[in-house]
Design a protein around this motif. Structure first.
Motif, PDB file in Angstrom:
ATOM      1  N   THR A  54      -3.500  16.436  18.061  1.00 51.99           N
ATOM      2  CA  THR A  54      -2.407  16.540  17.087  1.00 51.99           C
ATOM      3  C   THR A  54      -2.997  16.499  15.683  1.00 51.99           C
ATOM      4  O   THR A  54      -4.150  16.103  15.505  1.00 51.99           O
ATOM      5  N   PRO A  55      -2.202  16.858  14.681  1.00 46.09           N
ATOM      6  CA  PRO A  55      -2.723  16.765  13.305  1.00 46.09           C
ATOM      7  C   PRO A  55      -2.777  15.322  12.794  1.00 46.09           C
ATOM      8  O   PRO A  55      -3.154  15.095  11.654  1.00 46.09           O
ATOM      9  N   VAL A  56      -2.341  14.370  13.622  1.00 42.10           N
ATOM     10  CA  VAL A  56      -2.320  12.974  13.163  1.00 42.10           C
ATOM     11  C   VAL A  56      -3.122  12.079  14.125  1.00 42.10           C
ATOM     12  O   VAL A  56      -2.597  11.163  14.739  1.00 42.10           O
ATOM     13  N   ILE A  57      -4.394  12.387  14.247  1.00 41.82           N
ATOM     14  CA  ILE A  57      -5.411  11.598  14.964  1.00 41.82           C
ATOM     15  C   ILE A  57      -5.386  11.696  16.488  1.00 41.82           C
ATOM     16  O   ILE A  57      -6.416  11.827  17.122  1.00 41.82           O
ATOM     17  N   PHE A 100       0.840  -1.199   0.000  1.00 43.80           N
ATOM     18  CA  PHE A 100       0.000   0.000   0.000  1.00 43.80           C
ATOM     19  C   PHE A 100       0.872   1.245   0.000  1.00 43.80           C
ATOM     20  O   PHE A 100       2.055   1.197   0.339  1.00 43.80           O
ATOM     21  N   GLU A 101       0.267   2.343  -0.453  1.00 41.02           N
ATOM     22  CA  GLU A 101       0.897   3.661  -0.365  1.00 41.02           C
ATOM     23  C   GLU A 101      -0.093   4.529   0.384  1.00 41.02           C
ATOM     24  O   GLU A 101      -1.125   4.913  -0.157  1.00 41.02           O
ATOM     25  N   TRP A 102       0.209   4.798   1.630  1.00 43.05           N
ATOM     26  CA  TRP A 102      -0.758   5.364   2.563  1.00 43.05           C
ATOM     27  C   TRP A 102      -0.296   6.752   2.981  1.00 43.05           C
ATOM     28  O   TRP A 102       0.906   7.051   2.952  1.00 43.05           O
ATOM     29  N   GLU A 103      -1.224   7.572   3.377  1.00 44.12           N
ATOM     30  CA  GLU A 103      -0.813   8.883   3.890  1.00 44.12           C
ATOM     31  C   GLU A 103      -1.691   9.295   5.046  1.00 44.12           C
ATOM     32  O   GLU A 103      -2.802   8.785   5.245  1.00 44.12           O
ATOM     33  N   ILE A 104      -1.184  10.241   5.814  1.00 45.58           N
ATOM     34  CA  ILE A 104      -1.953  10.779   6.937  1.00 45.58           C
ATOM     35  C   ILE A 104      -1.583  12.245   7.080  1.00 45.58           C
ATOM     36  O   ILE A 104      -0.468  12.649   6.735  1.00 45.58           O
ATOM     37  N   GLY A 105      -2.524  13.056   7.572  1.00 45.62           N
ATOM     38  CA  GLY A 105      -2.245  14.472   7.800  1.00 45.62           C
ATOM     39  C   GLY A 105      -2.660  15.335   6.621  1.00 45.62           C
ATOM     40  O   GLY A 105      -3.231  14.849   5.648  1.00 45.62           O
ATOM     41  N   ASP A 106      -2.337  16.597   6.726  1.00 48.43           N
ATOM     42  CA  ASP A 106      -2.803  17.591   5.764  1.00 48.43           C
ATOM     43  C   ASP A 106      -1.625  18.049   4.901  1.00 48.43           C
ATOM     44  O   ASP A 106      -0.750  18.781   5.353  1.00 48.43           O
TER      45      ASP A 106
END
Ligand code: FES
Ligand code: FES
Lengths: 157, 787
Positions: free
Chosen positions: B412-415, B165-171
């Motif tokens: 936080t910006p990550v959940i 997978f190629e996953w991302e998180i955040g803005d």
């Protein structure tokens, strides 16, 4: 198959073994003394340490037939008359064990270290433990326990 | 605080059996008539299995049977599942190809099991395995994380570019904007080295089939026997849950590696029916190296944007994580939700964007290992913060303080929603303990002796007690993450607690009993903790992720609430009072405002005789259970500081001081908690200095024994100095945060920050072996001389 006879924890025992049978296999599988553990196959971890004729030995590096006539002490034979050996007590008191798997070998090695060296320094204890691996404790409390056990074994408190 | 209650350093109840050799580990178990299994494993990293000829193996004296992937398929035994569903940024689901327990068609790493030989004795099984002839067509292999996506080798046909997978998180947009506004940008490229967990007890399994009841029993080295049973039932089709009993007796360490369901135990259970005999397998250490799930193995590029005062504006991270040959049970959750969600560290960072690609290679599968994702995150953020401080000429402690989260709760910006903490307090305490002010002097003294001295910080945060179930479910987790407990009070007043947590070194038999002792006012030797048997404990999620205190004990606490409630009602019947007037304290029930009282054991006995209670209103008996689902993760945090001295001539790094100050919330048994920190730090130091799983180009594991893999020995490590700070955790009734992984999470960054401080440059990777350090000293000296 050859027959071996030896004294294990002050009891006479004998059994038929293959020549390739290791002392640890004889102790664990035939005598059902499962306190002695096997943690590796390259004689590095020390989980299998027992005393043969009063000296610490990695029981995975000796053949059972080599111990014919010898006197062997395993972790099960260390406490006398229901009283913990001072080194066993020190491991408990100082939290020198977590999962307990390395512990029998550690304690048997520790007793041997103290028999040879009296009350060793922390540095010496660490060097002497080269052949015993523990993954749980970071050795911190094992080293503490051995120091404390050594003092008691040498008449201190 | 009572002598055996919460907060007391009670010696462990379980120690007696371990120090006398009376423990019962899986390999100590034997069943009448048992046979032995030996797994034949691929000697190649990547190959087609063209054929297996069992004739010569079956001819070996004592060999009963040879079973292969074909037999598994014929019996409709399924493959091992990947239990955490991850969605790629383009919306596509992750690619997790089948993972059969015995190879079907292809082998994908050295050690991949190909066949099992069952024999009368262990030696005969091994001899049979040696005699088995397997025809391989060898293929090229890819092992390097960084080469997986461009290699011409395809590990699984289903996974183009070897990518799961190629996953991302955040803005992303907000992060890009933050970088556009930055006055300073710090960039690092780091490798988080692959580790082998190395629990000292090798994995083992003993499966037995009872034809009279069509049911199986499996003894196995598991951190979570109920999950093992669930997976074997629901995914592998071994047996329905009610026909499979899984027992995880004494287990000699896990560190994550005994969470997963592996081929070997599955095959032992299945084979016990096929050969009509109990089947036992115990790994040799060389098998453990090849077949226990490995840990870590990330490569990461990270960039931190700062303003002119050193305030963090944005953080950008790109990581490639190696899954190995197959996606192990929790492997996909580790480099994503257990990693990138912690990239904010202890800091207030307005914008974060992280991308994670997970790749297949011809190596042993990688899964959660002590800390699982969080050590990798901490290493990234704590290294880049230290480097940023050096680049900007700011004291690293000052830069951290300037950016610490100070108000809680903090989103936080990550959940993650950090619920409580005081990061300044642990930093200050650690600096005081190590005498940070005196460091310059110590450094000069070392220099006089020809040694390079350095100091390094790691102000880490972790998320433990992964929860609540709804939240983790929405993130793709295949299971709920609550815990269960049942408190059974016997008529004579002693207590059995059945817990879904599993102890494999953590000392639950003591700490859990301390909680019961504290709440019921009975001595801890009146309390027995029962765990690790699916026939005794109804269900449980097991022990990993430092969850047993925060989640497991909270479940016990809830069950105790109910027990006390019921006991009060019993007492009210017996003393003819209103239940609301019954007070319970230190093991005795009193009617408020009177001198009427009853002892704990009197009430428990009467709950069972039921002579004095009107059973139309109140059921007899005294037994209650609870399923506890926390409201949030817990957030243990702290500050570790490491001080090293490097011998320029030999490259040997000595850790001259190591201080750990941790905030674990409520501590039940400080002795046990300190032990957890020691062990964790040792593993973290091991990663930083000597441990490394190395593959050669053909995919052979070069560091595959204790002679080749850098297992920390006693003389590789110092004694540690510990301190604690405390903010209570608001998301569980006991205020516990968890302590099992902190050391392994914090230590690598502290050690490497100290080494790079001593070296005066950032050019060193883990493990910082004497050879590498020696080269790092030289290369820069020559570079300076050339300038
Ligand atoms: S089993 Fe003997 S040294 Fe490891
Ligand atoms: S206590 Fe677990 S290996 Fe030493």
């Amino acid at each position: 198959m050859p027959t071996v006879a030896m004294t294990v924890n002050a009891k006479s025992v004998s059994g038929e073994v293959e020549t390739r049978t290791l002392l640890v296999e004889f102790v664990r599988d035939q005598l059902r003394l499962t306190g002695t553990h096997v943690g590796c196959d390259t004689s590095q971890c020390g989980a299998c340490v027992v005393h043969v004729d009063g000296r610490a030995v990695k029981s995975c590096t000796m053949l059972a037939v080599q111990c014919d006539g010898a006197s062997v002490t395993t972790i099960e034979g260390l406490a006398a008359n229901g009283e913990l050996h001072p080194m066993q007590a020190a491991f408990r008191e100082h939290h020198g064990l977590q999962c307990g798997f390395c512990t029998p070998g550690m304690i048997m090695s520790a007793v041997d270290i103290v028999n040879r060296l009296g009350v060793p320094s922390e540095e010496t204890i660490r060097e002497e433990l080269e052949g015993n691996i523990c993954r749980c404790t970071g050795y911190h409390n094992i080293v503490k326990a051995i120091g404390a056990g050594a003092r008691v074994m040498n008449g201190g408190t | 605080m009572t002598a055996t209650g919460i907060g007391a350093a009670v010696p462990r109840k379980e120690d007696k059996r371990f120090i006398t050799g009376a423990g019962h580990y899986t390999d100590d178990m034997n069943r009448p008539g048992q046979a032995y299994a030996y797994f034949v494993r691929s000697p190649y990293a990547h190959a087609w299995v063209k054929g297996i000829d069992a004739r010569s193996a079956l001819a070996v004296d004592g060999v009963l049977s040879v079973l292969t992937g074909e037999n598994l398929a014929a019996d409709s035994i399924g493959g091992l599942p990947a239990g955490w569903a991850i969605t790629s940024k383009d919306g596509s689901p992750m690619v997790t190809p089948p993972h059969p327990c015995l190879a079907q068609g292809k082998v994908r790493y050295v050690g991949d099991p190909v066949a099992v030989v069952i024999a009368e004795t262990q030696k005969a099984a091994r001899d049979g395995g040696d005699a088995l002839s397997v025809d391989y067509e060898i293929l090229d292999a890819v092992t390097e994380t960084g080469q997986a996506q461009t290699a011409s080798v395809r590990v699984h046909d289903e996974a183009p570019r070897n990518t799961a997978f190629e996953w991302e998180i955040g803005d992303k947009a907000a992060t890009d904007a933050a970088f556009a506004a930055a006055k300073h940008v710090t960039t690092i490229d780091i490798v988080n080295n692959r580790l082998v967990p190395n629990a000292i007890e090798p994995r083992a399994a003993l499966g037995e089939f009872d034809p009279g009841t069509d049911s199986f029993t499996l003894y196995t080295t598991s951190q979570n026997p109920h999950v093992a049973r669930l997976v074997m039932s629901a995914f592998l089709n071994i047996a329905p849950e009610h026909k499979l009993r899984v027992i995880a007796p004494d287990v000699g360490g896990g560190f994550g590696s005994k969470i997963y369901v592996y081929p070997e135990e599955t095959v032992c259970v299945w084979a016990s029916r096929k050969v009509g005999r109990p089947v036992k397998w115990t790994a040799e250490r060389s098998e453990s190296f090849l077949s226990d799930a490995h840990g870590r193995d990330h490569i990461t590029h990270a960039e931190l944007a700062l303003d002119e005062r050193g305030k963090f504006l944005g953080f950008r991270v790109k990581t490639v994580a190696n899954l190995g040959g197959y996606a192990s049970l929790f492997a996909t959750g580790v480099p994503t939700y257990l990693y990138a969600t912690l990239l904010s560290g202890q800091y207030d960072i307005p914008a974060i964007h992280a991308e994670v690609d997970a790749v297949y290679t011809n190596t042993t599968p990688v899964d959660a290992y002590r800390g699982a994702g969080r050590p990798e995150a901490t290493f990234v953020i704590e290294r880049i913060v230290e480097v940023a401080a050096r680049e900007m000429g700011v004291d690293p402690a000052t830069l951290r303080k300037r950016n610490f989260v100070k108000k809680f709760p903090h989103q936080t910006p990550v959940i993650m929603l950090y619920d409580a903490g005081d990061y300044g307090a642990s930093l200050a305490k650690a600096m005081e303990l190590i005498d940070y002010k005196g460091f310059a002097k110590r450094r000069r003294k070392s220099a006089k002796n020809g040694k390079l001295r350095g100091i390094g910080f790691s102000t880490y945060i972790e998320a433990c007690g992964i929860a609540p179930s709804q939240a983790v479910g929405s993130l793709g987790a295949g299971v709920g993450l609550w815990e269960s407990a049942e408190v059974r009070v016997n008529p004579t007043g002693n207590v059995e607690v059945l817990t879904g947590s599993h102890s494999h070194g953590q000392g639950h038999e003591t700490t859990f009993a301390q909680l019961v002792s504290d709440r019921l006012g009975i001595p801890i030797d009146q309390v027995e903790i029962v765990h690790g048997d699916t026939d005794k404990v109804q269900f449980g999620m097991g022990t990993y992720g430092s969850r047993s205190g925060a989640v497991g004990m909270s479940a016990i606490d809830r069950a105790l609430d109910k027990v006390i409630d019921k006991a009060k009602k019993v007492a009210s019947h017996l003393m003819e009072a209103d239940p609301g007037d019954i007070e319970f304290k230190e093991g005795s029930f009193t009617v408020a405002g009177t001198d009427k009282s009853m002892a704990w054991a009197e009430v428990s006995l009467n709950a069972y005789t039921a002579h004095g209670i009107s059973t139309a209103e109140l059921e007899p008996g005294l037994k209650e259970g609870a399923f506890y689902d926390p409201t949030n993760f817990t957030f243990p945090a702290g500050c570790h500081i490491c001080e090293v001295e490097i011998d320029e001539d030999t490259g040997v790094t000595e850790i001259v001081d190591y201080v750990a100050v941790d905030d674990f919330g409520t501590v039940i048994n400080p002795m046990i908690v300190e032990g957890q920190v020691h062990g964790g730090v040792a593993q973290g130091v091991g990663q930083a200095l000597i441990e490394n799983a190395v593959y050669d180009e053909s995919g052979q594991l070069v560091s595959g024994s204790y002679m080749d893999y850098g297992m920390p020995r006693a003389d590789d490590l110092p004694s540690f100095r510990l301190g604690f700070t405390m903010t209570e955790c608001p998301s569980n009734p006991l205020g516990i945060k968890g302590c099992g992984e902190a050391g392994a999470i914090a230590a690598p960054a502290a050690v490497i920050n100290a080494i790079t401080d001593a070296l005066g440059h950032e050019d060193i990777s883990m493990p910082a072996t004497p050879q590498k350090v020696w080269q790092a000293v030289r290369s820069h000296r020559f570079a300076e001389a050339a300038e």
